[in-house]
Each structure stands twice: as C-alpha cells, then as structure tokens.
Write a protein that holds these residues in place. Structure first.
Motif, PDB file in Angstrom:
ATOM      1  N   ARG A  51      19.529  50.460  14.142  1.00 55.41           N
ATOM      2  CA  ARG A  51      19.124  49.070  13.894  1.00 55.41           C
ATOM      3  C   ARG A  51      18.742  48.335  15.173  1.00 55.41           C
ATOM      4  O   ARG A  51      17.894  47.482  15.153  1.00 55.41           O
ATOM      5  N   GLU A  52      19.362  48.666  16.288  1.00 54.19           N
ATOM      6  CA  GLU A  52      19.045  48.033  17.573  1.00 54.19           C
ATOM      7  C   GLU A  52      19.391  49.028  18.669  1.00 54.19           C
ATOM      8  O   GLU A  52      20.503  49.531  18.728  1.00 54.19           O
ATOM      9  N   ARG A  94      12.112  43.224  21.627  1.00 57.66           N
ATOM     10  CA  ARG A  94      12.654  42.005  22.234  1.00 57.66           C
ATOM     11  C   ARG A  94      13.203  42.380  23.596  1.00 57.66           C
ATOM     12  O   ARG A  94      14.307  42.906  23.703  1.00 57.66           O
ATOM     13  N   VAL A  97      14.897  45.872  24.277  1.00 56.81           N
ATOM     14  CA  VAL A  97      15.556  46.363  23.070  1.00 56.81           C
ATOM     15  C   VAL A  97      14.543  46.480  21.934  1.00 56.81           C
ATOM     16  O   VAL A  97      13.676  45.624  21.775  1.00 56.81           O
ATOM     17  N   ILE A  99      14.293  46.674  17.791  1.00 57.77           N
ATOM     18  CA  ILE A  99      15.103  46.242  16.660  1.00 57.77           C
ATOM     19  C   ILE A  99      14.369  46.559  15.362  1.00 57.77           C
ATOM     20  O   ILE A  99      13.193  46.231  15.209  1.00 57.77           O
TER      21      ILE A  99
END
Length: 135
Positions: A51-52, A94, A97, A99
C-alpha cells in the motif's frame, strides 16, 4: 462475498478497477484484464501488496540496485507508463514514496481486512476465488 471491485468515478473513461494479487497479479477494468508488461505487473504487485513503499525499496526489488540516477529514471518511466496503461494514477508518487490509490480495490487488502475483522469465511472465500482458474 465478492468484494473485489470498486467503481472509480473520478477518472474519466475508467470504470470498475481492481487489482488481484492472489493466484498471480492481474489488473482488471470492468472485468477485462489489462495487458501489462512483466515490470508493470511487478510494480503493481509490489505497491499494492504494501500500500505504501519507498521508491528506493521498489527499485531495489525490481533491479537489485536503487539509488542510481539511471534506476530512478527507469522507475519514473515505469510508473508513468503503468498509470497511463491503467488509465489514471493507480499508483501515486508522493516524494520518495509510492502509494496505492485508495480508489482501487485489491484482493490482498480485502483479505487482510477480513482476517483482522475475524470474518474468516470472507477471507477463505477471497483466497478460494483468487486461486480459481480465470477465464
């Protein structure tokens, strides 16, 4: 329980989109499997499973090295091409990162939520569906 689809209304031209990782990575739009390259499928799998995740970690998984300018450029290109093929930013960048968009349903996330909510029948159904032959 079949809860592996979510409607994505904010993306023009994109209907129901789901990422299925059980039984092999697949990205489906309105029930149609999108044709992604092996690297694109790997990127989707890595990001949606966590997810991240940091760009450096993704690059090191994909190419066994990470912080070289050439590798960072390859990852930027791969991210752009993957999102373009999917039809919207299914993987958002972002800073350092990556996501997974919360506008996309993923079977692994559904499974984790079912287990943590002690909905074991739902979790077992997701596993069974994920490893069933796909037509």
């Amino acid at each position: 329980m079949k809860s592996t689809t979510i409607t994505v209304s904010a993306a023009k031209g994109v209907g129901a989109l789901e990422v299925n990782l059980f039984g092999g990575p697949r990205v489906e739009s309105d029930g149609r499997v999108l044709s992604l390259s092996p690297h694109q499928r790997a990127l989707v799998s890595i990001v949606f499973a966590d997810r991240e995740i940091s760009r450096l970690r993704v690059a090191s998984i994909l190419w066994s090295c990470g912080d070289e300018p050439r590798v960072r450029h390859r990852l930027r290109q791969l991210l752009h091409q993957t999102n373009r093929k999917i039809g919207f930013a299914a993987i958002e960048a972002r800073g350092d990162v990556l996501i997974a968009s919360d506008r996309v349903r993923c079977d692994v996330v559904d499974f984790q939520e079912a287990v943590s909510s002690i909905r074991l029948r739902d979790a077992a159904e997701l596993l069974r569906e994920g490893f069933a032959p796909h037509g």
